[in-house]
Design a protein around this motif. Structure first.
Motif, PDB file in Angstrom:
ATOM      1  N   ARG A 163       0.832  -1.212   0.000  1.00 28.59           N
ATOM      2  CA  ARG A 163       0.000   0.000   0.000  1.00 28.59           C
ATOM      3  C   ARG A 163       0.858   1.249   0.000  1.00 28.59           C
ATOM      4  NH1 ARG A 163      -2.816  -2.777   3.895  1.00 28.59           N
ATOM      5  NH2 ARG A 163      -2.302  -1.320   5.569  1.00 28.59           N
ATOM      6  N   PHE A 164       1.917   1.236   0.798  1.00 30.81           N
ATOM      7  CA  PHE A 164       2.764   2.421   0.860  1.00 30.81           C
ATOM      8  C   PHE A 164       3.542   2.599  -0.440  1.00 30.81           C
ATOM      9  CE2 PHE A 164       5.555   5.614   2.608  1.00 30.81           C
ATOM     10  CZ  PHE A 164       4.759   6.218   3.573  1.00 30.81           C
ATOM     11  N   GLU A 165       3.977   1.503  -1.068  1.00 28.80           N
ATOM     12  CA  GLU A 165       4.656   1.611  -2.361  1.00 28.80           C
ATOM     13  C   GLU A 165       3.731   2.229  -3.401  1.00 28.80           C
ATOM     14  OE1 GLU A 165       5.835  -2.316  -3.373  1.00 28.80           O
ATOM     15  OE2 GLU A 165       7.662  -2.290  -2.143  1.00 28.80           O
ATOM     16  N   ARG A 166       2.482   1.757  -3.426  1.00 26.97           N
ATOM     17  CA  ARG A 166       1.523   2.308  -4.382  1.00 26.97           C
ATOM     18  C   ARG A 166       1.253   3.793  -4.101  1.00 26.97           C
ATOM     19  NH1 ARG A 166      -1.567  -1.037  -7.573  1.00 26.97           N
ATOM     20  NH2 ARG A 166      -1.122  -3.264  -7.399  1.00 26.97           N
ATOM     21  N   TYR A 167       1.122   4.109  -2.841  1.00 31.85           N
ATOM     22  CA  TYR A 167       0.911   5.501  -2.429  1.00 31.85           C
ATOM     23  C   TYR A 167       2.067   6.388  -2.881  1.00 31.85           C
ATOM     24  CZ  TYR A 167       0.745   9.299   1.107  1.00 31.85           C
ATOM     25  OH  TYR A 167       0.747  10.504   1.776  1.00 31.85           O
ATOM     26  N   GLU A 168       3.288   5.941  -2.683  1.00 33.84           N
ATOM     27  CA  GLU A 168       4.445   6.737  -3.078  1.00 33.84           C
ATOM     28  C   GLU A 168       4.495   6.922  -4.582  1.00 33.84           C
ATOM     29  OE1 GLU A 168       9.221   7.078  -2.110  1.00 33.84           O
ATOM     30  OE2 GLU A 168       8.087   5.346  -1.364  1.00 33.84           O
ATOM     31  N   GLU A 169       4.184   5.853  -5.340  1.00 32.59           N
ATOM     32  CA  GLU A 169       4.169   5.990  -6.799  1.00 32.59           C
ATOM     33  C   GLU A 169       3.061   6.943  -7.237  1.00 32.59           C
ATOM     34  OE1 GLU A 169       4.262   2.429  -9.123  1.00 32.59           O
ATOM     35  OE2 GLU A 169       5.956   1.576  -8.001  1.00 32.59           O
ATOM     36  N   GLN A 170       1.903   6.872  -6.582  1.00 31.68           N
ATOM     37  CA  GLN A 170       0.826   7.794  -6.942  1.00 31.68           C
ATOM     38  C   GLN A 170       1.224   9.246  -6.679  1.00 31.68           C
ATOM     39  OE1 GLN A 170      -3.252   7.150  -6.231  1.00 31.68           O
ATOM     40  NE2 GLN A 170      -3.114   4.925  -6.149  1.00 31.68           N
ATOM     41  N   LEU A 171       1.907   9.495  -5.572  1.00 32.68           N
ATOM     42  CA  LEU A 171       2.397  10.853  -5.313  1.00 32.68           C
ATOM     43  C   LEU A 171       3.321  11.315  -6.433  1.00 32.68           C
ATOM     44  CD1 LEU A 171       3.160  10.880  -1.485  1.00 32.68           C
ATOM     45  CD2 LEU A 171       1.808  12.597  -2.702  1.00 32.68           C
ATOM     46  N   ASP A 172       4.239  10.457  -6.846  1.00 35.00           N
ATOM     47  CA  ASP A 172       5.150  10.804  -7.946  1.00 35.00           C
ATOM     48  C   ASP A 172       4.365  11.137  -9.216  1.00 35.00           C
ATOM     49  OD1 ASP A 172       7.439  10.364  -6.405  1.00 35.00           O
ATOM     50  OD2 ASP A 172       7.687   8.297  -7.093  1.00 35.00           O
ATOM     51  N   ILE A 173       3.351  10.322  -9.501  1.00 35.38           N
ATOM     52  CA  ILE A 173       2.606  10.483 -10.742  1.00 35.38           C
ATOM     53  C   ILE A 173       1.739  11.739 -10.721  1.00 35.38           C
ATOM     54  CG2 ILE A 173       0.754   9.480 -12.145  1.00 35.38           C
ATOM     55  CD1 ILE A 173       1.922   6.694 -11.231  1.00 35.38           C
ATOM     56  N   ILE A 174       0.965  11.915  -9.660  1.00 40.56           N
ATOM     57  CA  ILE A 174       0.047  13.055  -9.603  1.00 40.56           C
ATOM     58  C   ILE A 174       0.801  14.372  -9.640  1.00 40.56           C
ATOM     59  CG2 ILE A 174      -1.646  14.235  -8.141  1.00 40.56           C
ATOM     60  CD1 ILE A 174      -2.479  11.363  -7.187  1.00 40.56           C
ATOM     61  N   THR A 175       1.843  14.501  -8.819  1.00 43.23           N
ATOM     62  CA  THR A 175       2.615  15.748  -8.842  1.00 43.23           C
ATOM     63  C   THR A 175       3.380  15.889 -10.151  1.00 43.23           C
ATOM     64  OG1 THR A 175       4.428  14.662  -7.640  1.00 43.23           O
ATOM     65  CG2 THR A 175       2.796  15.865  -6.330  1.00 43.23           C
TER      66      THR A 175
END
Length: 310
Positions: A127-139
């Motif tokens: 979950r945290f890996e996915r969250y971190e990747e989503q932060l990278d993508i959205i920003t």
């Protein structure tokens, strides 16, 4: 110190109720209106008429308010794909005239996922890996110049030649909020991505310790952009003890427990405890209001708490 109103509509609130609270908060001078992002009630409440989607709700509020800032504590990464989420937040930011703030978390409440058929990685690490990747993508999508494309190759998400549109109205992006009290990964992610770091529902002592961990991560990262520090606390204010007791009973809590674990009591008591958070470096405080039918509570907080802080 700026005060913001924060609600939990999954406990039972129509759109109309949320609109009434948001408009009251705006009229009374509060800085922002935030809501949670949940699809299932918690605890012994009926939750009627059922959940409302956070970003659909904020889109409506964006068109029916004019000044107050709007956001989430916290949008769950498990609910949405990062590309469509970046589009939705950017659109609501434009609909609001640039008043959106993006609180973003990893997601944690497994029952609401199984109740509505949303995949839930049982591994906290995933979950945290996915969250971190989503932060990278959205920003990353928001930061990509118009006319250029965005690519991303992660373990869980891949984007190819995205036009990275639409752009939010705020430049370079809506403020990003990251919260929680994790001791290693959360400070690192906050230092890398967040404009604001929030500690929810903790004592002043634990809040201060969490602030210090993020300050250390900010320094270690060599970051020069300022970080806003904030906290969230349940609030129960009364002109006298009878009113405190009545409001505590309405949300199923005991006054003394609320005094220990939140902001409860007279306006003077609440101002004193807010001062403790301010001494720790908090610039904003999110007041969790649980009885959404009690708009007089907001009026009291505005007149006898917020006014003293200003």
């Amino acid at each position: 110190m700026r005060l913001r109103i924060f609600i939990e509509p999954q406990q039972g609130a129509t759109y109309e109720t949320q609109l009434a609270v948001a408009k009251a908060a705006e009229d009374l001078g509060f800085d922002a209106f935030f809501r949670s992002d949940h699809y299932l009630k918690m605890g012994d409440v009926d939750g009627l008429p059922g959940p409302t989607d956070a970003w659909v709700t904020l889109a409506g509020l964006a068109r029916e308010t004019s000044r107050i800032r709007l956001g989430t504590l916290m949008t769950a990464a498990t609910f949405r794909h990062p590309g469509p989420l970046a589009i939705a937040v950017a659109q609501v930011d434009r609909m609001s005239g640039g008043r959106v703030e993006f609180g973003f978390g990893a997601g944690w409440f497994e029952d609401e996922h199984t109740a509505y058929g949303i995949p839930f990685p049982t591994s906290g690490r995933e979950r945290f890996e996915r969250y971190e990747e989503q932060l990278d993508i959205i920003t990353g999508l928001w930061a990509t110049p118009v006319g250029e494309t965005f690519r991303y190759e992660g373990r869980h998400y891949r984007l190819t030649d995205s036009p990275a549109l639409p752009k939010p109205q705020q430049a370079p992006r809506p403020p990003v909020l990251i919260g929680g009290t994790g001791k290693v990964r959360t400070p690192r992610l906050a230092a890398a991505h967040a404009d604001e770091y929030n500690v929810p529902f903790n004592s002043p002592e634990d809040t201060g310790a969490a602030f210090e961990r993020v300050r250390a991560a900010v320094e270690a990262a060599g970051r020069t952009e300022p970080m806003v520090y904030s906290a969230a606390q349940v609030v129960c204010c009364g002109r006298d003890e009878a009113e405190v007791n009545r409001r505590a009973a309405a949300i199923g809590r005991a006054p003394e427990e609320l005094r220990r674990n939140g902001l409860a009591g007279s306006p003077a008591e609440i101002v004193e405890k807010i001062g403790r958070f301010k001494e720790l470096g908090a610039e904003r405080l999110y007041l969790q209001v649980l009885d959404l039918s009690d708009l007089d509570h907001l009026e009291l907080l505005a007149a006898q708490v917020y006014r003293q802080l200003q």
